[in-house]
Write a protein that holds these residues in place. Sequence first.
Motif, PDB file in Angstrom:
ATOM      1  N   THR A 107       3.302  20.934  -3.215  1.00 55.15           N
ATOM      2  CA  THR A 107       4.436  21.870  -3.119  1.00 55.15           C
ATOM      3  C   THR A 107       4.041  23.124  -2.341  1.00 55.15           C
ATOM      4  OG1 THR A 107       3.839  22.899  -5.248  1.00 55.15           O
ATOM      5  CG2 THR A 107       5.442  21.082  -5.297  1.00 55.15           C
ATOM      6  N   SER A 108       3.028  23.006  -1.469  1.00 58.87           N
ATOM      7  CA  SER A 108       2.459  24.197  -0.824  1.00 58.87           C
ATOM      8  C   SER A 108       3.331  24.765   0.290  1.00 58.87           C
ATOM      9  CB  SER A 108       1.067  23.868  -0.266  1.00 58.87           C
ATOM     10  OG  SER A 108       1.148  22.817   0.683  1.00 58.87           O
ATOM     11  N   ASN A 109       4.281  23.972   0.804  1.00 57.41           N
ATOM     12  CA  ASN A 109       5.152  24.504   1.852  1.00 57.41           C
ATOM     13  C   ASN A 109       6.565  23.959   1.686  1.00 57.41           C
ATOM     14  OD1 ASN A 109       5.385  21.916   3.365  1.00 57.41           O
ATOM     15  ND2 ASN A 109       3.200  22.268   3.795  1.00 57.41           N
ATOM     16  N   ARG A 110       7.485  24.472   2.481  1.00 63.18           N
ATOM     17  CA  ARG A 110       8.897  24.139   2.335  1.00 63.18           C
ATOM     18  C   ARG A 110       9.160  22.652   2.586  1.00 63.18           C
ATOM     19  NH1 ARG A 110      13.682  27.005   2.440  1.00 63.18           N
ATOM     20  NH2 ARG A 110      15.488  25.845   3.198  1.00 63.18           N
ATOM     21  N   PHE A 111       8.452  22.068   3.574  1.00 62.72           N
ATOM     22  CA  PHE A 111       8.643  20.654   3.888  1.00 62.72           C
ATOM     23  C   PHE A 111       8.297  19.780   2.679  1.00 62.72           C
ATOM     24  CE2 PHE A 111       6.949  16.560   5.257  1.00 62.72           C
ATOM     25  CZ  PHE A 111       7.973  16.076   6.061  1.00 62.72           C
ATOM     26  N   LEU A 112       7.149  20.034   2.064  1.00 65.64           N
ATOM     27  CA  LEU A 112       6.739  19.247   0.897  1.00 65.64           C
ATOM     28  C   LEU A 112       7.679  19.470  -0.275  1.00 65.64           C
ATOM     29  CD1 LEU A 112       2.850  19.736   1.025  1.00 65.64           C
ATOM     30  CD2 LEU A 112       4.160  17.706   1.686  1.00 65.64           C
ATOM     31  N   GLN A 113       8.128  20.695  -0.443  1.00 64.21           N
ATOM     32  CA  GLN A 113       9.037  21.004  -1.542  1.00 64.21           C
ATOM     33  C   GLN A 113      10.369  20.271  -1.396  1.00 64.21           C
ATOM     34  OE1 GLN A 113       9.373  25.262  -1.599  1.00 64.21           O
ATOM     35  NE2 GLN A 113       7.212  25.578  -2.138  1.00 64.21           N
ATOM     36  N   GLU A 114      10.811  20.059  -0.146  1.00 57.90           N
ATOM     37  CA  GLU A 114      12.097  19.405   0.074  1.00 57.90           C
ATOM     38  C   GLU A 114      11.995  17.897   0.036  1.00 57.90           C
ATOM     39  OE1 GLU A 114      15.749  19.247   3.365  1.00 57.90           O
ATOM     40  OE2 GLU A 114      14.067  20.637   3.624  1.00 57.90           O
ATOM     41  N   TYR A 115      10.967  17.317   0.695  1.00 56.08           N
ATOM     42  CA  TYR A 115      10.921  15.868   0.874  1.00 56.08           C
ATOM     43  C   TYR A 115      10.026  15.148  -0.128  1.00 56.08           C
ATOM     44  CZ  TYR A 115      13.407  16.700   5.209  1.00 56.08           C
ATOM     45  OH  TYR A 115      14.354  17.073   6.127  1.00 56.08           O
ATOM     46  N   PHE A 116       9.191  15.867  -0.857  1.00 55.20           N
ATOM     47  CA  PHE A 116       8.294  15.230  -1.807  1.00 55.20           C
ATOM     48  C   PHE A 116       8.679  15.588  -3.235  1.00 55.20           C
ATOM     49  CE2 PHE A 116       6.171  14.262   1.971  1.00 55.20           C
ATOM     50  CZ  PHE A 116       5.149  13.352   1.731  1.00 55.20           C
ATOM     51  N   THR A 117       9.964  15.597  -3.490  1.00 54.19           N
ATOM     52  CA  THR A 117      10.461  15.789  -4.853  1.00 54.19           C
ATOM     53  C   THR A 117      10.553  14.436  -5.562  1.00 54.19           C
ATOM     54  OG1 THR A 117      12.751  15.575  -4.132  1.00 54.19           O
ATOM     55  CG2 THR A 117      11.803  17.797  -4.158  1.00 54.19           C
ATOM     56  N   TYR A 118      10.605  14.492  -6.883  1.00 49.12           N
ATOM     57  CA  TYR A 118      10.683  13.268  -7.671  1.00 49.12           C
ATOM     58  C   TYR A 118      11.917  12.450  -7.292  1.00 49.12           C
ATOM     59  CZ  TYR A 118      10.938  10.171 -11.728  1.00 49.12           C
ATOM     60  OH  TYR A 118      11.014   9.075 -12.535  1.00 49.12           O
ATOM     61  N   GLY A 119      13.047  13.145  -7.072  1.00 55.01           N
ATOM     62  CA  GLY A 119      14.303  12.458  -6.782  1.00 55.01           C
ATOM     63  C   GLY A 119      14.307  11.707  -5.462  1.00 55.01           C
ATOM     64  N   ARG A 120      13.339  11.993  -4.590  1.00 55.64           N
ATOM     65  CA  ARG A 120      13.232  11.257  -3.322  1.00 55.64           C
ATOM     66  C   ARG A 120      12.048  10.291  -3.341  1.00 55.64           C
ATOM     67  NH1 ARG A 120      15.046  15.456   1.508  1.00 55.64           N
ATOM     68  NH2 ARG A 120      16.825  16.348   0.401  1.00 55.64           N
ATOM     69  N   LEU A 121      10.948  10.712  -3.946  1.00 54.19           N
ATOM     70  CA  LEU A 121       9.756   9.862  -3.969  1.00 54.19           C
ATOM     71  C   LEU A 121       9.937   8.631  -4.847  1.00 54.19           C
ATOM     72  CD1 LEU A 121       6.897  12.527  -4.196  1.00 54.19           C
ATOM     73  CD2 LEU A 121       7.442  11.057  -2.250  1.00 54.19           C
ATOM     74  N   ARG A 122      10.522   8.828  -6.028  1.00 57.38           N
ATOM     75  CA  ARG A 122      10.620   7.707  -6.966  1.00 57.38           C
ATOM     76  C   ARG A 122      11.494   6.574  -6.432  1.00 57.38           C
ATOM     77  NH1 ARG A 122      13.953   4.567 -10.722  1.00 57.38           N
ATOM     78  NH2 ARG A 122      12.465   3.759 -12.247  1.00 57.38           N
ATOM     79  N   LEU A 143       0.830  -1.208   0.000  1.00 59.36           N
ATOM     80  CA  LEU A 143       0.000   0.000   0.000  1.00 59.36           C
ATOM     81  C   LEU A 143       0.865   1.258   0.000  1.00 59.36           C
ATOM     82  CD1 LEU A 143      -2.767  -1.027   2.571  1.00 59.36           C
ATOM     83  CD2 LEU A 143      -2.923  -1.006   0.079  1.00 59.36           C
ATOM     84  N   ALA A 144       1.951   1.248   0.781  1.00 59.95           N
ATOM     85  CA  ALA A 144       2.841   2.411   0.829  1.00 59.95           C
ATOM     86  C   ALA A 144       3.466   2.679  -0.538  1.00 59.95           C
ATOM     87  CB  ALA A 144       3.929   2.190   1.877  1.00 59.95           C
ATOM     88  N   SER A 145       3.915   1.612  -1.214  1.00 61.01           N
ATOM     89  CA  SER A 145       4.527   1.795  -2.533  1.00 61.01           C
ATOM     90  C   SER A 145       3.512   2.319  -3.537  1.00 61.01           C
ATOM     91  CB  SER A 145       5.129   0.473  -3.022  1.00 61.01           C
ATOM     92  OG  SER A 145       4.120  -0.480  -3.329  1.00 61.01           O
ATOM     93  N   MET A 146       2.246   1.885  -3.405  1.00 62.76           N
ATOM     94  CA  MET A 146       1.198   2.364  -4.300  1.00 62.76           C
ATOM     95  C   MET A 146       0.934   3.857  -4.083  1.00 62.76           C
ATOM     96  SD  MET A 146      -0.199   0.248  -6.466  1.00 62.76           S
ATOM     97  CE  MET A 146       0.239  -1.431  -6.898  1.00 62.76           C
ATOM     98  N   VAL A 147       0.893   4.277  -2.825  1.00 59.62           N
ATOM     99  CA  VAL A 147       0.692   5.694  -2.520  1.00 59.62           C
ATOM    100  C   VAL A 147       1.836   6.524  -3.101  1.00 59.62           C
ATOM    101  CG1 VAL A 147       0.597   7.410  -0.679  1.00 59.62           C
ATOM    102  CG2 VAL A 147      -0.691   5.273  -0.459  1.00 59.62           C
ATOM    103  N   LEU A 148       3.066   6.077  -2.877  1.00 63.73           N
ATOM    104  CA  LEU A 148       4.229   6.809  -3.397  1.00 63.73           C
ATOM    105  C   LEU A 148       4.218   6.864  -4.919  1.00 63.73           C
ATOM    106  CD1 LEU A 148       6.875   5.261  -0.971  1.00 63.73           C
ATOM    107  CD2 LEU A 148       6.214   7.679  -1.044  1.00 63.73           C
ATOM    108  N   GLY A 149       3.902   5.731  -5.561  1.00 65.59           N
ATOM    109  CA  GLY A 149       3.855   5.702  -7.021  1.00 65.59           C
ATOM    110  C   GLY A 149       2.769   6.595  -7.567  1.00 65.59           C
ATOM    111  N   LEU A 150       1.619   6.630  -6.889  1.00 68.87           N
ATOM    112  CA  LEU A 150       0.521   7.476  -7.343  1.00 68.87           C
ATOM    113  C   LEU A 150       0.866   8.955  -7.202  1.00 68.87           C
ATOM    114  CD1 LEU A 150      -2.320   7.466  -8.493  1.00 68.87           C
ATOM    115  CD2 LEU A 150      -3.220   7.343  -6.157  1.00 68.87           C
ATOM    116  N   VAL A 151       1.562   9.303  -6.126  1.00 72.54           N
ATOM    117  CA  VAL A 151       1.991  10.692  -5.956  1.00 72.54           C
ATOM    118  C   VAL A 151       2.956  11.089  -7.077  1.00 72.54           C
ATOM    119  CG1 VAL A 151       3.299  12.272  -4.487  1.00 72.54           C
ATOM    120  CG2 VAL A 151       1.614  10.735  -3.467  1.00 72.54           C
ATOM    121  N   VAL A 152       3.885  10.194  -7.419  1.00 64.70           N
ATOM    122  CA  VAL A 152       4.817  10.470  -8.524  1.00 64.70           C
ATOM    123  C   VAL A 152       4.049  10.666  -9.825  1.00 64.70           C
ATOM    124  CG1 VAL A 152       6.637   9.464  -9.964  1.00 64.70           C
ATOM    125  CG2 VAL A 152       6.779   9.286  -7.477  1.00 64.70           C
TER     126      VAL A 152
END
Length: 474
Positions: free
Chosen positions: A52-67, A32-41
Amino acid sequence: MAQSTVQGVPARIPKGSATVKIFFYTSIFYLLASMVLGLVVALKSVNPEFLTSNRFLQEYFTYGRLRPTHTNTALIGWLTSVYFGVMYYGVPALCKRQLWSEKIGMFTAVLWNINYIAGAISILAGYQTGVEYAELPLLFDIVVVICVGLTFWNLIQTTRHRQEKILYVSMWYWLGSILNLAIVYIIGNLPVAWIGSGSIQMGYYYFYLHNIIGLWFTVVGVGTIYYLLPKLVQRPIYSHKLSLIGFWMIVAFYSWNGPHHLVNGPIPVWLMKAGIIPSILLLIPVWSVLANIIGTMKGVWYKVSQNLALKFLITGALFYGLACIQGPFQSLMGPHAILHFTYWTVGHAHMPLFGGFSFVAFSAVYYMLPRLTYRHIYSRALMNWHYWLSVIGFLIFAFAMWTAGIIQGFEWMDGKQLGSAFLQMLESLHIFLISRAVGGSLMFLGQIAFAWNVWRSVKAGQLVTADDPILVSR
């Protein structure tokens, strides 16, 4: 291992391995976690401003970390964990004895999960190697190898003290796969400084990239097919000899396929050919598996419509076969020049891992869970929802990526690699990225149905009776 508590069930029948349960239950969490991450990508590919609404999301939810977190969670968290559970169940069953050491098994399962969760967090935090499928930092790699070693030792000792003299073919595949995993993982995760740079490094790491699929997931997955198929259709495998031929052909040819990822790249032509020829020869072991399945199913194909675990298994075998036809085709220099570095590879990579061996794993969980818990699967309707949402979602996802990849490849060959022409080409692919997100959403919904069905089966599934058929065959 606790003994059965069901009235009338022979005491020799075990209640169920805690090791298997830990691996199964945690693997579904990772699925389930991998599906959530893949769907976000996928959604960020449609709308880069998503999350990308705040600094935390901009830093940790980038393609280079999520994928990389998505791929590692799918491959290590979900698939490797669930197949560890399959082997911890199947090897003792085929040896007609309990697991050699349940304590070591439980220790391995707990250590494995603590290590992977910490490793996944480190990838999200930006601490990663940058090597595809091997992004975990070295410290976590060491623990992975320790867990693989403990698993191999536990299973080999179980085999050594077996009560069944004959080694069924699944034993060959399973024990071979865990040995392959140890070798391939160690080689693929050596520090970069030990290897060198440039094309030497790429050739080295593509050995790992291809063989973590070919020598681990393929071998353990095919072994699981050979375990489940005779039980689900209630007849022996068509040809034990043919299955062993397939095993040794995989061992002989699969390890040479890494260079076909670098065809038309900065490597010698002879090395390209050394990757292409074994890729084509892989059709031999693939056909041996498919021929064995067809031979075993002869006259009983009607059971596919009656037994949903069998339906998952046959569908997984079909997708495995198609992936192994697609692979040799795209390794040829002509098709490779068009398809490499495009979205085509995204669709191709998901076919063996999700369409193939995840479907085989679903079948294994549906077959083994009632024999672990003495409770039947809670809902056949949810099994059907799981199947059709997964199949339809994957087909939408895959055909969107394959079509987009073909368009990309031909557009690039026409010179649309820079400037406004490149942007125009990207805009034309937007509909396919939306289709990928739609397909991925359906796949995710299918896994929610799967997880809920497993949960309800464990908590509220109908208890088996003393004369239940599942007590006859493990």
